[in-house]
Design a protein around this motif. Structure first.
Motif, PDB file in Angstrom:
ATOM      1  N   GLU A 130      16.063  25.866   1.063  1.00 57.06           N
ATOM      2  CA  GLU A 130      14.900  25.363   0.348  1.00 57.06           C
ATOM      3  C   GLU A 130      15.399  24.147  -0.421  1.00 57.06           C
ATOM      4  O   GLU A 130      16.399  24.212  -1.133  1.00 57.06           O
ATOM      5  CB  GLU A 130      14.378  26.422  -0.600  1.00 57.06           C
ATOM      6  CG  GLU A 130      13.148  25.999  -1.358  1.00 57.06           C
ATOM      7  CD  GLU A 130      12.628  27.110  -2.258  1.00 57.06           C
ATOM      8  OE1 GLU A 130      12.302  26.798  -3.415  1.00 57.06           O
ATOM      9  OE2 GLU A 130      12.556  28.261  -1.794  1.00 57.06           O
ATOM     10  N   LEU A 131      14.695  23.019  -0.284  1.00 59.31           N
ATOM     11  CA  LEU A 131      15.108  21.769  -0.922  1.00 59.31           C
ATOM     12  C   LEU A 131      14.059  21.358  -1.937  1.00 59.31           C
ATOM     13  O   LEU A 131      12.875  21.286  -1.620  1.00 59.31           O
ATOM     14  CB  LEU A 131      15.279  20.678   0.140  1.00 59.31           C
ATOM     15  CG  LEU A 131      15.661  19.296  -0.347  1.00 59.31           C
ATOM     16  CD1 LEU A 131      17.018  19.305  -1.018  1.00 59.31           C
ATOM     17  CD2 LEU A 131      15.649  18.312   0.812  1.00 59.31           C
ATOM     18  N   ARG A 132      14.518  21.108  -3.163  1.00 57.79           N
ATOM     19  CA  ARG A 132      13.633  20.635  -4.229  1.00 57.79           C
ATOM     20  C   ARG A 132      14.172  19.302  -4.732  1.00 57.79           C
ATOM     21  O   ARG A 132      15.378  19.080  -4.731  1.00 57.79           O
ATOM     22  CB  ARG A 132      13.603  21.625  -5.388  1.00 57.79           C
ATOM     23  CG  ARG A 132      13.106  22.984  -5.004  1.00 57.79           C
ATOM     24  CD  ARG A 132      13.165  23.914  -6.193  1.00 57.79           C
ATOM     25  NE  ARG A 132      12.888  25.276  -5.760  1.00 57.79           N
ATOM     26  CZ  ARG A 132      13.330  26.337  -6.385  1.00 57.79           C
ATOM     27  NH1 ARG A 132      14.051  26.218  -7.474  1.00 57.79           N
ATOM     28  NH2 ARG A 132      13.033  27.538  -5.938  1.00 57.79           N
ATOM     29  N   GLU A 133      13.264  18.460  -5.209  1.00 56.64           N
ATOM     30  CA  GLU A 133      13.668  17.142  -5.709  1.00 56.64           C
ATOM     31  C   GLU A 133      12.953  16.873  -7.020  1.00 56.64           C
ATOM     32  O   GLU A 133      11.770  17.152  -7.175  1.00 56.64           O
ATOM     33  CB  GLU A 133      13.314  16.052  -4.694  1.00 56.64           C
ATOM     34  CG  GLU A 133      13.672  14.663  -5.157  1.00 56.64           C
ATOM     35  CD  GLU A 133      13.252  13.588  -4.182  1.00 56.64           C
ATOM     36  OE1 GLU A 133      13.667  12.439  -4.361  1.00 56.64           O
ATOM     37  OE2 GLU A 133      12.491  13.891  -3.240  1.00 56.64           O
ATOM     38  N   ASP A 134      13.695  16.311  -7.977  1.00 59.54           N
ATOM     39  CA  ASP A 134      13.077  15.772  -9.182  1.00 59.54           C
ATOM     40  C   ASP A 134      13.636  14.357  -9.382  1.00 59.54           C
ATOM     41  O   ASP A 134      14.326  13.840  -8.504  1.00 59.54           O
ATOM     42  CB  ASP A 134      13.288  16.680 -10.404  1.00 59.54           C
ATOM     43  CG  ASP A 134      14.745  16.902 -10.759  1.00 59.54           C
ATOM     44  OD1 ASP A 134      15.597  16.087 -10.356  1.00 59.54           O
ATOM     45  OD2 ASP A 134      15.033  17.880 -11.458  1.00 59.54           O
ATOM     46  N   TYR A 157      18.651  16.537  -6.603  1.00 59.13           N
ATOM     47  CA  TYR A 157      18.160  17.420  -5.545  1.00 59.13           C
ATOM     48  C   TYR A 157      18.723  18.811  -5.834  1.00 59.13           C
ATOM     49  O   TYR A 157      19.865  18.956  -6.274  1.00 59.13           O
ATOM     50  CB  TYR A 157      18.656  16.986  -4.167  1.00 59.13           C
ATOM     51  CG  TYR A 157      18.156  15.650  -3.717  1.00 59.13           C
ATOM     52  CD1 TYR A 157      16.870  15.496  -3.220  1.00 59.13           C
ATOM     53  CD2 TYR A 157      18.976  14.529  -3.771  1.00 59.13           C
ATOM     54  CE1 TYR A 157      16.411  14.270  -2.796  1.00 59.13           C
ATOM     55  CE2 TYR A 157      18.527  13.292  -3.342  1.00 59.13           C
ATOM     56  CZ  TYR A 157      17.243  13.178  -2.870  1.00 59.13           C
ATOM     57  OH  TYR A 157      16.792  11.963  -2.453  1.00 59.13           O
ATOM     58  N   THR A 158      17.929  19.834  -5.587  1.00 60.12           N
ATOM     59  CA  THR A 158      18.399  21.209  -5.698  1.00 60.12           C
ATOM     60  C   THR A 158      18.222  21.860  -4.339  1.00 60.12           C
ATOM     61  O   THR A 158      17.136  21.870  -3.776  1.00 60.12           O
ATOM     62  CB  THR A 158      17.601  21.994  -6.762  1.00 60.12           C
ATOM     63  OG1 THR A 158      17.719  21.309  -8.003  1.00 60.12           O
ATOM     64  CG2 THR A 158      18.142  23.401  -6.910  1.00 60.12           C
ATOM     65  N   VAL A 159      19.329  22.397  -3.816  1.00 58.73           N
ATOM     66  CA  VAL A 159      19.323  23.051  -2.505  1.00 58.73           C
ATOM     67  C   VAL A 159      19.625  24.527  -2.720  1.00 58.73           C
ATOM     68  O   VAL A 159      20.624  24.875  -3.345  1.00 58.73           O
ATOM     69  CB  VAL A 159      20.387  22.435  -1.566  1.00 58.73           C
ATOM     70  CG1 VAL A 159      20.400  23.158  -0.228  1.00 58.73           C
ATOM     71  CG2 VAL A 159      20.145  20.954  -1.368  1.00 58.73           C
ATOM     72  N   GLU A 189      23.336  27.975  -4.641  1.00 58.32           N
ATOM     73  CA  GLU A 189      22.504  26.958  -5.298  1.00 58.32           C
ATOM     74  C   GLU A 189      23.349  25.717  -5.530  1.00 58.32           C
ATOM     75  O   GLU A 189      24.381  25.765  -6.183  1.00 58.32           O
ATOM     76  CB  GLU A 189      21.967  27.469  -6.632  1.00 58.32           C
ATOM     77  CG  GLU A 189      21.119  26.442  -7.334  1.00 58.32           C
ATOM     78  CD  GLU A 189      20.585  26.922  -8.672  1.00 58.32           C
ATOM     79  OE1 GLU A 189      19.735  26.218  -9.232  1.00 58.32           O
ATOM     80  OE2 GLU A 189      21.018  27.978  -9.151  1.00 58.32           O
TER      81      GLU A 189
END
Length: 146
Positions: free
Chosen positions: A46-50, A54-56, A130
């Protein structure tokens, strides 16, 4: 001892005839086959971006912390994890069957922006890796279209 009675205890003599034995063996075999199928699939992420990073989140059930390798190169993230499964079926003191699998799982991601590898963090808990990957430098400039 009577010549018609078996030499072994009654429980051992009836164990091969137990009605649920084949069902239990089939269930154990299915569990092993399911685990092998899961290992053959790519690592789920799951990849998140702010604005800053990036948070994987990578699901690596059954992996040991020491068997996980994360490599960062520019905007490329490479995750490698060793995978092992062992299953043995026992009946009393004798071993009937042992199955083993050992392999590696790999996932490579290309992110839209360069990563600051020096300040990246990785944490592995409860089967989930994480990664917090800070972005390097300013974001790429966008050219407005008129």
């Amino acid at each position: 001892m009577h010549p018609l009675l078996p030499d072994r205890p009654p429980r051992r003599a009836l164990a091969p005839l137990h009605p649920l034995r084949r069902l239990r063996e089939a269930w154990q075999r299915r569990r092993f086959e399911h685990a092998l199928r899961q290992l053959g699939q790519p690592i789920r992420i799951e990849l998140r971006e702010d604005a800053q990073a990036y948070t994987v989140l990578a699901w690596l059930p059954g992996a040991d912390k020491g068997d996980i390798e994360v490599a960062l190169d520019g905007n490329r993230v490479r995750i490698v994890a060793a995978a092992r499964i062992a299953q043995a079926q026992h009946l009393g003191d004798s071993q009937l069957r042992r199955e083993r699998y050992a392999g590696r799982r790999l996932r490579v991601l290309r992110l839209p922006q360069q990563i600051d590898a020096a300040s990246a963090r990785a944490e592995y808990r409860h089967g989930v890796l994480e990664l917090v990957l800070p972005k390097a430098g300013p974001p790429p400039a966008l050219v407005p279209v008129r």
